[in-house]
Structure formats: C-alpha cells, structure tokens
Write an enzyme that holds these catalytic residues in place. Structure first.
Site, PDB file in Angstrom:
ATOM      1  N   SER A   1     -23.589  32.710 -19.049  1.00 34.34           N
ATOM      2  CA  SER A   1     -22.317  33.427 -18.947  1.00 34.34           C
ATOM      3  C   SER A   1     -22.126  34.274 -20.205  1.00 34.34           C
ATOM      4  O   SER A   1     -22.967  35.119 -20.499  1.00 34.34           O
ATOM      5  CB  SER A   1     -21.171  32.421 -18.756  1.00 34.34           C
ATOM      6  OG  SER A   1     -19.934  33.089 -18.558  1.00 34.34           O
ATOM      7  N   THR A   2     -21.073  34.037 -20.965  1.00 37.06           N
ATOM      8  CA  THR A   2     -20.753  34.864 -22.133  1.00 37.06           C
ATOM      9  C   THR A   2     -21.924  34.918 -23.111  1.00 37.06           C
ATOM     10  O   THR A   2     -22.421  33.889 -23.558  1.00 37.06           O
ATOM     11  CB  THR A   2     -19.523  34.310 -22.855  1.00 37.06           C
ATOM     12  OG1 THR A   2     -18.466  34.123 -21.917  1.00 37.06           O
ATOM     13  CG2 THR A   2     -19.056  35.264 -23.949  1.00 37.06           C
TER      14      THR A   2
ATOM     15  N   HIS B   1     -22.820  34.957 -14.876  1.00 39.04           N
ATOM     16  CA  HIS B   1     -21.437  35.247 -14.500  1.00 39.04           C
ATOM     17  C   HIS B   1     -21.162  36.723 -14.769  1.00 39.04           C
ATOM     18  O   HIS B   1     -21.040  37.153 -15.915  1.00 39.04           O
ATOM     19  CB  HIS B   1     -20.464  34.379 -15.300  1.00 39.04           C
ATOM     20  CG  HIS B   1     -20.583  32.922 -14.985  1.00 39.04           C
ATOM     21  ND1 HIS B   1     -20.033  31.951 -15.781  1.00 39.04           N
ATOM     22  CD2 HIS B   1     -21.183  32.266 -13.961  1.00 39.04           C
ATOM     23  CE1 HIS B   1     -20.280  30.763 -15.260  1.00 39.04           C
ATOM     24  NE2 HIS B   1     -20.987  30.928 -14.152  1.00 39.04           N
TER      25      HIS B   1
ATOM     26  N   MET C   1     -19.246  30.266 -21.599  1.00 37.42           N
ATOM     27  CA  MET C   1     -18.055  29.425 -21.691  1.00 37.42           C
ATOM     28  C   MET C   1     -17.844  28.696 -20.375  1.00 37.42           C
ATOM     29  O   MET C   1     -18.282  29.139 -19.309  1.00 37.42           O
ATOM     30  CB  MET C   1     -16.821  30.258 -22.046  1.00 37.42           C
ATOM     31  CG  MET C   1     -16.390  31.271 -21.025  1.00 37.42           C
ATOM     32  SD  MET C   1     -14.902  32.151 -21.581  1.00 37.42           S
ATOM     33  CE  MET C   1     -14.608  33.222 -20.177  1.00 37.42           C
TER      34      MET C   1
ATOM     35  N   ASP D   1     -19.733  25.365 -15.912  1.00 38.91           N
ATOM     36  CA  ASP D   1     -20.627  25.648 -14.796  1.00 38.91           C
ATOM     37  C   ASP D   1     -22.069  25.349 -15.200  1.00 38.91           C
ATOM     38  O   ASP D   1     -22.514  25.714 -16.284  1.00 38.91           O
ATOM     39  CB  ASP D   1     -20.494  27.121 -14.383  1.00 38.91           C
ATOM     40  CG  ASP D   1     -21.189  27.411 -13.072  1.00 38.91           C
ATOM     41  OD1 ASP D   1     -21.323  26.479 -12.254  1.00 38.91           O
ATOM     42  OD2 ASP D   1     -21.579  28.573 -12.863  1.00 38.91           O
TER      43      ASP D   1
END
Length: 331
Positions: free
Chosen positions: A144-145, A171, A265, A268
C-alpha cells in the site's frame, strides 16, 4: 477537511513556486501537492522540495491517464504516495473521503524522506551454482503506502527462469493500475499487465489487481491460474484487498505458494499470510527500517506466520531462495 480532522495546516500555496517557499519557511511535517499547478507543476515542486528541505509529500491526482503518468513521475522524484481526487461534484465526494485523506496524510507524515533503501550487496565469494526451481511456484505480493517503487524493485530483481506466476495487489484506485502495471513491465523480465476478468497466466507472467476491484483466483490447472474480478464490498476498508487474493489462492492452488507483504498502512494482508502458511506456503514481510509505513508488515508479523522479515534489498533474494534448490560450491 484537514483542520476538521485534527491536522494543523500551517500554510497554503497557489502554485509550485509558493509551495517550495512555504516548505522552506514553515518546515511542515507533511505536504499535500496538486499535480497540475501554474508556474511550477507538482513534479518540479517535489524535486525542489527534496533538494531544499526533504519533506514527505502526498500527491493529489485526478483520474486521467495524463495525471497518472505525472503522478508516477512525482513518486520517482520522492513523493511518498498519492490520493485520488474524485470527479463529479468534488465538494460532496471529497467530504465522503475526508477520513481516508486524514489517515493518509497522517501516515505519510511519519515517513523519513531522506532514508533510502539499501542497495543489494554483492558477495566477494566466487560461487558456482547449479539451480533447480520448484515446479510451478506462485508469488503473491501485497502493498500500500510507499509500495509502488518497492514492487517495481522486487519485480526487476526476480529471475525469469524461476518461472513464477505473480499476482500483485497494490492499494490504488482505478485509472492508475494500468499505468502501474506498464511501469513494472518495462523494468522486469516478467510479462506484467493489469488484470481483466477471466485472465489466465502461466510461468513468466504477472497480473496487477485492477483499481477498485478485488482479484480472486478462481481456477488453477496444469500450472496456469485464472482470476476473476469482483466488486464485492471492500475488505479491510480497501478494494482491491490483499487478503482476498491471497486467501483465494491458498484455497485453489496446490503448487508452491510464496506470500510477501510490503510497506503500507492498515492490516490488509495479515489474514492472507495466515492462509498461505496454512497450506505450507512461504511468507515474507518487509522490515520496519525500509518500509515507508510499517502498518501492513507489522500486522502480518504479529500473526506469527511470517517466516522472514527482510529489508527491501533482500526481499527478491528471499523469494528466490524459497523457490529453488541449489547445489552451491563456494570458494
């Protein structure tokens, strides 16, 4: 919106030049940066900020092909991540996304923009290696991030002769994943593309989950897997969700599985890692030092089902080790 979310906004800027000046003057913890601005655009502003006062930057980008290209260029220049601006009635749509924006700004603010991941270290020892790989290994990567550059790096370092079939869940909203897949493809020996419903892949191929849709493994036969894309409700507040892809793979695929959780973050991927381990797969997580945001790797590690925690420079080597049997003579 940021003020309402408890974030102090110390300055605002009308263009890139003012943005750079404001960062130098106010020394903020984080910057939200538009892509398109007069006088100096977002890419140029990010580059100047990284030169004059390195600061975590969150890009704000609209859903267009042009903006997707520019956004990824900004990530190359040092921006940490991006927030996709909705179309239509902007004020109404943005208010619905307020919590997400505040969460992302808070996470990006924790990143140290001056830290660079370690480069792989070459060994001084001469090695003669006879390599044999496991039959039909499947690699599943979630991030993600801060993830795009990490995913690109890992895919660029994987040998094609390992014969992975690869599923990537980053994401990322719709409109950006096709461009993301194209970037990975250009730097990797693997054939990488954005997933479509009913897609099939075999060894040497990779799919990136399409933004806004879960990617589920629906069928596996003779070393080839098929995916379906769904618009089922978000899982862990995200769609696509890493857990959906990993858990479905563990249910359907009987050949070797390798699961990797990179920077991001949230939580998941933690349940997905447990699913992979439950069918005797091998699991890895990126370490805290090289993760932009340690949320996803940390939650995966806390399950107790991660085999190794590695810096980004060692992730590809770990994956390859898990997929091969070597007879090595060292001198």
């Amino acid at each position: 919106m940021l003020d309402d979310g408890g974030i102090e906004v110390v300055a605002q800027a009308r263009n890139g030049i003012e943005a750079v000046e404001a960062v130098v003057e106010h020394e903020p913890d984080v910057v939200t940066m538009d892509v398109e601005m007069p006088e100096m655009n977002g890419i140029e502003a990010v580059e100047e900020i990284m030169k004059k006062r390195p600061t975590p930057v969150l890009m704000l980008s609209a859903h267009t092909d042009e903006n997707a290209d520019v956004t990824f260029q900004a990530l190359d220049k040092g921006a940490v991540d991006f927030f996709s601006k909705p179309g239509g009635e902007v004020s109404m749509e943005m208010s619905r996304l307020e919590d997400q924006l505040v969460d992302m700004v808070t996470s990006v603010a924790s990143v140290n923009p001056t830290e660079e991941a370690e480069a792989p270290q070459s060994s001084d020892r001469e090695q003669t290696v006879s390599r044999t790989y496991l039959d039909n290994p499947t690699l599943l990567i979630g991030s993600s991030t801060g993830g795009p550059k990490m995913v690109e790096r890992v895919l660029s370092e994987l040998p094609l002769d390992a014969g992975f079939r690869i599923l990537i869940v980053q994401h990322m909203p719709g409109g950006f994943t096709e461009r993301f897949a194209s970037r990975i493809d250009s730097g990797s020996p693997y054939d990488v593309r954005e997933a479509t419903d009913g897609d099939r892949i075999g060894d040497g191929e990779a799919l990136v989950a399409a933004g806004g849709k879960h990617m589920v493994v629906s069928n596996y036969r003779n070393g080839r897997l098929r995916v379906k894309l769904t618009e089922d409700p978000p899982v862990n507040s995200v769609r696509p969700a890493v857990d959906m892809t990993m858990s479905s793979a563990a249910e359907v695929i009987k050949d070797p599985l390798i699961g990797v959780i990179l920077t991001g973050m949230g939580e998941d991927g933690a349940a997905g890692i447990k699913s992979i381990k439950a069918v005797s797969g091998t699991t890895f997580a990126q370490d805290e030092e090289t993760s932009a945001v340690f949320g996803m790797p940390k939650r995966a590690i806390e399950t107790g089902y991660v085999d190794e925690v590695l810096p980004i420079s060692d992730i590809a080597d770990g994956i390859v080790r898990a997929a091969r049997t070597d007879i090595t003579d060292e001198k």
